[in-house]
Design an enzyme around this catalytic site. Sequence first.
Site, PDB file in Angstrom:
ATOM      1  N   ASP A  80     -13.578   7.363  26.764  1.00  0.00           N
ATOM      2  CA  ASP A  80     -14.987   7.302  26.386  1.00  0.00           C
ATOM      3  C   ASP A  80     -15.891   7.125  27.599  1.00  0.00           C
ATOM      4  O   ASP A  80     -15.436   6.885  28.718  1.00  0.00           O
ATOM      5  CB  ASP A  80     -15.227   6.152  25.396  1.00  0.00           C
ATOM      6  CG  ASP A  80     -14.492   4.859  25.778  1.00  0.00           C
ATOM      7  OD1 ASP A  80     -14.248   4.649  26.978  1.00  0.00           O
ATOM      8  OD2 ASP A  80     -14.177   4.066  24.877  1.00  0.00           O
TER       9      ASP A  80
ATOM     10  N   ASN B 177     -13.867  -6.372  16.878  1.00  0.00           N
ATOM     11  CA  ASN B 177     -14.002  -5.812  15.531  1.00  0.00           C
ATOM     12  C   ASN B 177     -12.931  -4.764  15.235  1.00  0.00           C
ATOM     13  O   ASN B 177     -13.005  -4.058  14.234  1.00  0.00           O
ATOM     14  CB  ASN B 177     -15.401  -5.219  15.333  1.00  0.00           C
ATOM     15  CG  ASN B 177     -15.690  -4.062  16.289  1.00  0.00           C
ATOM     16  OD1 ASN B 177     -14.844  -3.678  17.100  1.00  0.00           O
ATOM     17  ND2 ASN B 177     -16.888  -3.495  16.199  1.00  0.00           N
TER      18      ASN B 177
ATOM     19  N   HIS C 295     -12.185  -2.143  17.156  1.00  0.00           N
ATOM     20  CA  HIS C 295     -12.424  -0.771  17.619  1.00  0.00           C
ATOM     21  C   HIS C 295     -11.415  -0.379  18.698  1.00  0.00           C
ATOM     22  O   HIS C 295     -10.930  -1.217  19.456  1.00  0.00           O
ATOM     23  CB  HIS C 295     -13.875  -0.566  18.072  1.00  0.00           C
ATOM     24  CG  HIS C 295     -14.244  -1.185  19.382  1.00  0.00           C
ATOM     25  ND1 HIS C 295     -15.353  -1.981  19.532  1.00  0.00           N
ATOM     26  CD2 HIS C 295     -13.703  -1.106  20.632  1.00  0.00           C
ATOM     27  CE1 HIS C 295     -15.462  -2.364  20.791  1.00  0.00           C
ATOM     28  NE2 HIS C 295     -14.461  -1.842  21.479  1.00  0.00           N
TER      29      HIS C 295
ATOM     30  N   GLU D 190     -15.937   2.642  16.079  1.00  0.00           N
ATOM     31  CA  GLU D 190     -16.339   1.413  15.424  1.00  0.00           C
ATOM     32  C   GLU D 190     -15.837   1.389  13.971  1.00  0.00           C
ATOM     33  O   GLU D 190     -15.424   2.420  13.425  1.00  0.00           O
ATOM     34  CB  GLU D 190     -17.871   1.295  15.452  1.00  0.00           C
ATOM     35  CG  GLU D 190     -18.477   1.304  16.857  1.00  0.00           C
ATOM     36  CD  GLU D 190     -18.282  -0.003  17.619  1.00  0.00           C
ATOM     37  OE1 GLU D 190     -17.452  -0.832  17.200  1.00  0.00           O
ATOM     38  OE2 GLU D 190     -18.959  -0.202  18.642  1.00  0.00           O
TER      39      GLU D 190
END
Length: 235
Positions: free
Chosen positions: A62, A128, A130, A135
């Site tokens: 990314d 979380n 990810h 996400e």
Amino acid sequence: MKVIKVENQVQGGKVAFEILKEKLANGAQTLGLATGSSPLEFYKEIVESNLDFSNLTSVNLDEYVGLDGDNPQSYRYFMQENLFNQKPFKESFLPRGVKDNAEAEVERYNQILADHPVDLQILGIGRNGHIGFNEPGTPFDSQTHLVELDQSTIEANARFFAKIEDVPTQAISMGIKNILDAKSIILFAYGESKAEAIAGTVSGPVTENLPASSLQNHPDVTIIADAEALSLLEK
């Protein structure tokens, strides 16, 4: 899914490096790479080794949208500083964080991934759950896409910027399908803040609400983690 408990990140880097050597001996050509603190000791092992990477290809997970590659907070800059300058690859691909033409960049990067199937993918994990910048709620069949970052992700990354307002709100990320297409995967997790995500990843339901739980569907995943990250798994 294999879980390896390590004392710390230094030991974790050494364990991952041994896995890498095994994959290279078996003909691996393309590595999928990640940024952040979790893989740093692994990259140090690579840099300090006598292995030649000049015939290998790398693809990164990314990149932030809106940061040039020479911006110290960009992931391209991170990779140059921590790996590529010391241990050049034949080719190293990262998404370009172009603000004006993100959709074209998404198409370009999906084609790169199609042309360079990943033999070993390196991952970290967010609080979380990810992986990459996928996400919660990201479809498991997603490919490279433009991401609106969760507030929790922005807050977690704010420590790298002068103020939270400077943190980019968008990124271009490999999709979950791209990640699962890798032949083998190593995921690093360190610290108590990752414990809940790791527990769900290993033993929770497979759900798009926890992107890393998709790894349960992959045949060759190794999680390298310390006691804190594994604390909820062991209870």
